[in-house]
Scaffold this active site. Structure first.
Site, short mmCIF file in Angstrom:
data_model
loop_
_atom_site.label_atom_id
_atom_site.label_comp_id
_atom_site.label_asym_id
_atom_site.label_seq_id
_atom_site.Cartn_x
_atom_site.Cartn_y
_atom_site.Cartn_z
N LYS A 1 1.33 -0.84 -0.30
CA LYS A 1 0.05 0.25 0.13
C LYS A 1 0.82 1.18 0.20
O LYS A 1 1.77 1.65 1.42
CB LYS A 1 -1.12 0.22 1.05
N GLU B 1 10.39 1.27 10.00
CA GLU B 1 11.50 2.30 9.23
C GLU B 1 10.99 3.34 9.46
O GLU B 1 9.62 4.17 8.78
CB GLU B 1 11.49 1.83 7.74
N CYS C 1 13.58 11.05 4.96
CA CYS C 1 13.66 10.25 7.20
C CYS C 1 15.05 10.72 7.77
O CYS C 1 15.01 10.83 8.60
CB CYS C 1 13.51 8.67 7.09
N GLU D 1 11.01 15.81 15.25
CA GLU D 1 10.94 15.50 13.64
C GLU D 1 10.16 16.74 13.07
O GLU D 1 8.83 16.79 12.66
CB GLU D 1 10.79 14.54 13.03
P1 NAD Z 1 2.70 8.59 7.27
O1 NAD Z 1 2.97 8.14 8.40
O2 NAD Z 1 1.81 9.92 7.37
O3 NAD Z 1 2.07 7.32 6.26
C1 NAD Z 1 2.74 6.33 5.70
C2 NAD Z 1 2.36 5.32 5.05
O4 NAD Z 1 1.29 4.45 6.57
C3 NAD Z 1 1.04 5.89 4.37
O5 NAD Z 1 1.29 4.67 2.76
C4 NAD Z 1 -0.37 6.05 4.83
O6 NAD Z 1 -1.54 6.26 4.16
C5 NAD Z 1 -0.23 5.05 5.58
N1 NAD Z 1 -0.82 5.66 7.11
C6 NAD Z 1 -1.78 6.39 7.45
N2 NAD Z 1 -1.86 6.10 8.69
C7 NAD Z 1 -2.45 4.18 8.13
C8 NAD Z 1 -3.44 3.78 9.03
N3 NAD Z 1 -3.92 4.12 10.19
N4 NAD Z 1 -2.83 2.55 9.33
C9 NAD Z 1 -2.20 1.94 8.06
N5 NAD Z 1 -1.27 2.73 7.63
C10 NAD Z 1 -2.08 3.78 8.03
O7 NAD Z 1 3.82 9.18 7.27
P2 NAD Z 1 4.18 9.90 6.30
O8 NAD Z 1 4.39 10.92 5.93
O9 NAD Z 1 3.85 9.57 4.48
O10 NAD Z 1 6.35 9.78 5.94
C11 NAD Z 1 6.91 10.56 6.45
C12 NAD Z 1 7.35 9.94 7.63
O11 NAD Z 1 8.20 8.97 6.69
C13 NAD Z 1 8.75 10.44 8.78
O12 NAD Z 1 8.64 10.41 9.77
C14 NAD Z 1 9.71 9.95 7.81
O13 NAD Z 1 10.76 10.00 8.57
C15 NAD Z 1 9.59 8.60 7.89
N6 NAD Z 1 10.25 7.56 6.77
C16 NAD Z 1 11.08 7.00 7.18
C17 NAD Z 1 11.65 6.52 6.58
C18 NAD Z 1 13.29 5.39 7.08
O14 NAD Z 1 13.58 4.41 6.25
N7 NAD Z 1 13.60 4.72 8.24
C19 NAD Z 1 11.77 6.62 5.63
C20 NAD Z 1 11.29 7.60 4.90
C21 NAD Z 1 9.94 8.29 5.03
#
Ligand code: NAD
Length: 486
Positions: free
Chosen positions: A175, A250, A284, A384
């Site tokens: 997803k 992650e 990230c 963050e």
């Molecule tokens: P997010 O947590 O808002 O969304 C990530 C994913 O989770 C999306 O696909 C979203 O639709 C899904 N999601 C949201 N609510 C959900 C739920 N209740 N149940 C299941 N899935 C759900 O994150 P974002 O804003 O898209 O991304 C930014 C974050 O990701 C930052 O914190 C960044 O640091 C982190 N990130 C981490 C890495 C890593 O490798 N550690 C890499 C890239 C981004």
């Protein structure tokens, strides 16, 4: 407006059960450029069923290790062929500049090729037995993986899950984030062109609350692999835990770059600037805190301001652009609030701090922003921001630098800049992070394990051990008896 052909389920692009689509917006020109299927729980159920059949009964379950490697090599070729399309989709969805997105997309085939090579090197072991049994272990695919990825680097982060999972022989229901699904569906079409057995990879698009939870809690999902924010990660880990599902997480970071007085200051300043303003800080591993030794503090901050002033903000499609717009209005508002609050808390604005004065096509541009005198305990140093905001913190001794570096809930990456050959390795043992870079920053590759500690997550992507996340170990005892037929 373009409309993508549907979810990718069981080797077909299919209409969403709801018949509903939603628009994805280009943050640079505001163009609602593509319609994406709005998935629901029924779509997720179909995808998981197809993945379950594939991994335990279907053609995928019978693919040999070398065949899995061959599929991965072919995916690498197809991704290479579709690179321009993938780059275009990611620029349109995120506003990230072409010069950085191109590098990321053109590197993707290396991931598929790395795991292609690993696929037929997955092996168990023979274990000594005190009696008359032959005992050995088999490495078997974990089953169905529910994979959830964020918007900021959609095909790269999907690849970090898909490539090792395919090598392991697992099946995946992916997803992608609702804000950046077009590129992942293009990636699915590249995978489809290889003839990968139906159901081995499925992609369902839609909103987190609508399809994320049905995926995480589905009985037939054996493992959840999530990349995203810590809040969402906590919700997913809780749901998965209640359903006794293992997870890989992650998550985010508040990563430090530590600059000592003996460092090559020009290299350090370039590393720090690239480490925070690349992708407008929306990644990230952003080096969002820079810890600067007191003896060079003022000189180094001047150098950072100089370099920030040289960054080109503009159309992400132009090769010369260093920073595009932020990905959304929500991002803009959140980042601006952090900057205002930091100044109220006593931080000093050295550069930026709002939208640029020059007229640009989008209202979503935010200047590269540098704040000094940031209290290591303040919100700006602890949370963050996920934007182009650098917090400068002064330190005097090595032990103070380590203490401040470790003084957040996160532990994703850290950079150390020093001319002392022993200091870097010494500090690397003391810093709690998944990756430490010494006199460099943001070096990644398929062969290097990636992941965090503390609230930055658990489990590892990339490297050999990423395949283990998608495998189970089975122990087989084979009794051969004291004597056989004489
Ligand atoms: P997010 O947590 O808002 O969304 C990530 C994913 O989770 C999306 O696909 C979203 O639709 C899904 N999601 C949201 N609510 C959900 C739920 N209740 N149940 C299941 N899935 C759900 O994150 P974002 O804003 O898209 O991304 C930014 C974050 O990701 C930052 O914190 C960044 O640091 C982190 N990130 C981490 C890495 C890593 O490798 N550690 C890499 C890239 C981004």
């Amino acid at each position: 407006m373009r409309q993508v052909s549907g979810h990718y389920i069981n080797g077909q692009f299919v209409e969403p059960n709801s018949g509903a689509y939603f628009e994805s917006t280009d943050p640079y020109d505001g163009d609602e450029w593509i319609e994406i299927p709005r998935g629901n729980a029924e779509d997720v159920r179909e995808a998981v069923e197809s993945a379950r059949y594939a991994v335990f009964e279907g053609e995928w379950s019978n693919a040999t290790a070398s065949q899995r490697g061959n599929y991965l090599s072919q995916i690498a070729d197809r991704v290479e062929a579709k690179a321009d399309e993938l780059i275009d989709c990611e620029i349109r969805d995120t506003g990230r500049p072409k010069n950085e997105i191109s590098g990321a997309i053109r590197a993707l085939p290396a991931w598929y090729r790395y795991y292609a090579g690993l696929a037929n090197k997955i092996q168990g072991e023979t274990i000594p037995n005190d009696g008359t049994a032959e005992v050995y272990t088999r490495k078997e695919p974990v089953g169905v993986v529910g994979a959830i990825t964020p918007w900021n680097a959609s095909t790269m982060l999907a690849t970090w899950k898909l490539a090792p999972a395919i090598a392991a022989g697992a099946s995946v229901v992916l997803k992608p984030d609702e804000r950046a699904s077009a590129a992942v569906l293009t990636l699915a079409s590249a995978i489809d062109e290889t003839g990968l057995p139906n159901g081995a990879v499925n992609v369902v698009t839609g909103f987190g609350e609508e399809i994320g939870s049905p995926l995480v809690t589905h009985d037939s999902v054996d493992k959840v692999s999530f990349t995203g924010g810590p809040k969402t990660g906590a919700t997913i880990a809780e749901q998965a835990g209640r359903n006794l599902k293992p997870t890989v997480m992650e998550l985010g970071g508040k990563s430090p770059n530590i600059v000592f007085g003996d460092a090559n200051l020009n290299n350090a300043a370039e590393g720090v600037i690239d480490g925070i303003f690349n992708a407008a800080g929306q990644f990230c591993a952003a080096g969002s805190r820079v810890l600067v030794q007191d003896e060079i503090h003022d000189e180094f901050v001047d150098e950072l301001v100089n370099k920030a002033d040289g960054l080109v903000l503009g159309n992400p499609r132009d090769e010369v652009t260093d920073m595009g717009p932020l990905a959304s209005q929500a991002q803009f508002t959140q980042i601006d609030q952090y900057v205002t609050k930091a100044q109220e808390a006593g931080a000093r604005l050295e550069y930026g701090g709002g939208p640029p004065e020059t007229t640009l096509a989008s209202d979503l541009f935010y200047e590269p922003t540098i704040l000094s005198d940031v209290d290591p305990d303040s919100t700006l140093a602890q949370e963050e921001v996920f934007g182009p905001v650098l917090a400068v913190i002064k330190f005097s001794t090595e032990s103070e630098a380590v203490r401040i570096a470790n003084q957040t809930d996160f532990g994703l990456v850290a950079g150390i800049w020093t001319g002392d050959a022993q200091r870097g390795p010494r500090l690397s043992t003391k810093i709690r992070a998944g990756t430490v870079w010494i006199n460099t920053y943001r070096m990644i590759g398929p062969q290097y394990p990636w992941g965090g500690v503390k609230h930055s997550g658990w489990g590892r992507e990339n490297g050999k051990s990423a395949v283990d996340e998608f495998l189970e170990t089975k122990t087989v005892f084979m009794e051969y008896g004291e004597t056989g037929a004489e």
